[in-house]
Design a protein around this motif. Sequence first.
Motif, PDB file in Angstrom:
ATOM      1  N   LYS A   1       0.812  -1.214   0.000  1.00 50.34           N
ATOM      2  CA  LYS A   1       0.000   0.000   0.000  1.00 50.34           C
ATOM      3  C   LYS A   1       0.849   1.268   0.000  1.00 50.34           C
ATOM      4  N   ILE A   2       1.928   1.286   0.772  1.00 55.70           N
ATOM      5  CA  ILE A   2       2.769   2.472   0.894  1.00 55.70           C
ATOM      6  C   ILE A   2       4.116   2.185   0.225  1.00 55.70           C
TER       7      ILE A   2
ATOM      8  N   GLY B   1     -11.358   8.759  -0.773  1.00 59.45           N
ATOM      9  CA  GLY B   1     -10.580   9.981  -0.640  1.00 59.45           C
ATOM     10  C   GLY B   1      -9.873  10.138   0.689  1.00 59.45           C
ATOM     11  N   ARG B   2     -10.031   9.150   1.572  1.00 59.16           N
ATOM     12  CA  ARG B   2      -9.381   9.230   2.866  1.00 59.16           C
ATOM     13  C   ARG B   2      -7.943   8.716   2.778  1.00 59.16           C
ATOM     14  N   MET B   3      -7.157   9.112   3.748  1.00 55.25           N
ATOM     15  CA  MET B   3      -5.769   8.677   3.785  1.00 55.25           C
ATOM     16  C   MET B   3      -5.706   7.164   3.994  1.00 55.25           C
ATOM     17  N   PRO B   4      -4.916   6.457   3.192  1.00 61.46           N
ATOM     18  CA  PRO B   4      -4.782   5.012   3.410  1.00 61.46           C
ATOM     19  C   PRO B   4      -4.130   4.739   4.751  1.00 61.46           C
ATOM     20  N   ASP B   5      -4.564   3.662   5.406  1.00 56.77           N
ATOM     21  CA  ASP B   5      -4.025   3.370   6.735  1.00 56.77           C
ATOM     22  C   ASP B   5      -2.726   2.588   6.687  1.00 56.77           C
ATOM     23  N   GLY B   6      -2.357   2.115   5.509  1.00 60.34           N
ATOM     24  CA  GLY B   6      -1.116   1.368   5.399  1.00 60.34           C
ATOM     25  C   GLY B   6      -1.184  -0.030   5.973  1.00 60.34           C
ATOM     26  N   LYS B   7      -2.346  -0.439   6.395  1.00 64.55           N
ATOM     27  CA  LYS B   7      -2.519  -1.762   6.979  1.00 64.55           C
ATOM     28  C   LYS B   7      -3.099  -2.711   5.936  1.00 64.55           C
ATOM     29  N   PRO B   8      -2.940  -3.995   6.140  1.00 61.13           N
ATOM     30  CA  PRO B   8      -3.475  -4.942   5.156  1.00 61.13           C
ATOM     31  C   PRO B   8      -4.992  -4.885   5.104  1.00 61.13           C
ATOM     32  N   ASP B   9      -5.547  -5.104   3.925  1.00 63.45           N
ATOM     33  CA  ASP B   9      -6.995  -5.190   3.796  1.00 63.45           C
ATOM     34  C   ASP B   9      -7.497  -6.371   4.608  1.00 63.45           C
TER      35      ASP B   9
END
Length: 749
Positions: A70-71, A337-345
């Motif tokens: 993701k990041i 549109g929110r900031m991705p949390d960088g955590k796995p789906d």
Amino acid sequence: MVARFVKLYYGWTTVNLLSTTDTYGTDTSAEFISEAAQLGIEIENSHSFWPGTTDFQEMIATIKKKGILKIFVFIMKSEDAGVMLEAGYNQGLFGVGTQIIGTQFVVKSSCWMSMSPTAPVTQIMKGVIGIVPELIDYKRPEYVSFIQRYLAQSDTMRTLIDGSTYCSTEKDDDEGTYLYLEDGISAVTAETCSGVEFSSLHSDDVPEKVAFAYDAVYTMALALHEVIYNQQKYSDFTAYDIRKAIMDKVVFTGVTGFIDIFKGLGGTEGYAAGDRESGLTYKALQFNPDFFNPEDPYSEKPVRNVGYFVNDELKPLACDVAIDPVCSPAIFNTKDGRMPDGKPDIVEVYLDQDVRNIILAGGVLSLFVIGLYLFAVLLFLDTRLIKASQPGIMLLVLFGATLGGVQVMLQTLDTSDETCMAGMWLGHMSFAFVFSALMAKTWKTGKIVNSGLRRIKMTYRQVLQFMSALLVVIILILIIDSVVGRPFKSYDEYFDGHKLIRLMKCENDNPSITKALFAFEGLMLLYGAKLCWDAKSAPDSVNDSGPISLAIIVMMFVCAVTFPIVFLQMEPTPRNLTVVMSSGFIFAIISVITIIFAPKTKLVLEGADVDQNLKIVHSPSTGRKFSQEHLTSVANVVLKKIKSRKRLVSLSTSRRGTPNSPNREVSSKKGDSKEEEKKGERAADEVRSFISNGNANSNGNSNGNGGIQTIAVHPASPKTLSVQTAPMSPGFSSVDSQQQMNDFKQTSN
């Protein structure tokens, strides 16, 4: 500094690092790796490539094999970043839900200009973040004070009215060297004088490098002070001594911020040694597609300022549009549109559809079997054989089995707090109704059989009280389990390399209460086995100890198979656990109901009945194989029973009648008293009972053709009976018919 933005500004803890193998990429990525380790950032993938590479297919395929993905941190120059971004976008590595963050080079126009002419720039670059150092915080009080003092100095150079240049002739402390005027020059000009006309300057005219030069000189002065005065090296010090003093001892708050010089990274030949470690402000620049103009692709207007970060204070600062004209709200390349949390789906796994269909089919089959036996009980409810089997108790057993069938079908729904609670209640109440009813029935039979010579009276109320006592205990435990244990939706989870897989299940806050409930149900089974043993000598028509014993054995078998899986730490997956438990329920329901009801159903279909001694009397056809002829006979019995039920309903309707019915008219005309009508109704009710029993209400007198005489009630006159001769039903003996006729005669008289 990118690592600090990643963790402290955005809160991301898992990244993928992509860099080039040139000096910039190697050294900067080494710095990022070192700082990421200190901040607790996990680098799940780290790949580097030669500058100028255009084919990333193999590398991207390798990256996609594992990781949250993701990041992505880019440590490379603009041209390589543009090519890499386009390749990753085309191969599905970068897209909606991913975030690109890097140094200042990823947000320069040369980055997207290095993409192919057909590249969808706005889609590829949307939300890309570049971290850029902000040289000076102009609001710092130290800087403001410095500018004021700087501008307040006397001019060291200025242009006079006659056009000549004035230059200060001030010399250094040794009085040997001019500070602003070049030695040996007789004609002073603006080119030969290094002075400044301070009176003509404003704060915006002061270059940033002036403040940095001031702090640099101050740093050197503090280092010399350390070496000469503190270390007392007056003449034998070296450049190394000064360098070491700067990095080890010099720490102060300067005009440009806090000053602390970095000692360098170990293992990389002192990379970044001598760089400024603190006292800097960084800003996050982001590509915003709303400001991109395809007709002017070289413009950097799409690059907007979205925030600051002061590394000394380790905290983010919001972008102030009143100060920065290119300040804009942050945008991210995500669906919402929110900031991705960088955590796995997170993927919640419930039962797959095939398993749901199988369990649903099992539940439907259970209810179908229950329905068949319920139909049989209700159809032959007025036969002596069914009456002797205590039909009220039998209906309660079927009700409990129905709860079990509903519980099985409930397992096909997605797990929730509600289904967990409902499943617990339905499952245990199913067991409670079935086995408390069977135990109550067996308890009554055993009491009567084992009474010896004493006369003992057992009422239906006593049976219900016995059954209710068992039900109350189970209900109380269930209430405690619902309040204290609180069944809820839970899960087992594991990381499959890309996503977090959650296997949904039901769990209990206090499993000990549930175990206590199972223990009580186990004791019920053992006590039920004892009751069956006590009632083993009862007459066949009322003795169900054998089938009930077999039903208990079946339940013990199901428990022996399922309980170890549930309670002995075999750790099955929630899916397999649901399959095991549902299969056990289906097997138990069908087996127990069939064991209890099939023998009696078979007997009534074959025409068997009960004599005066509660012994089962079989019809002449009993014992022959189920041939097609016999099946036809059984079908005829059922059809006749249904037809007799219809005649009973019709007769009952005609007896009640409407105000204008012939029945009412005749009765009115004859002036029958109410007492006579009641006698007639009792007689008619007895006849209906004979008809519905399939006994044809025989008087037991066989005619010459082997038939029997039947009695019917005339609709117009309830007290008038007619006798007809009809063939004897093969399902009943003449002894039974004679007894029924005697009963009827006594009642009618």
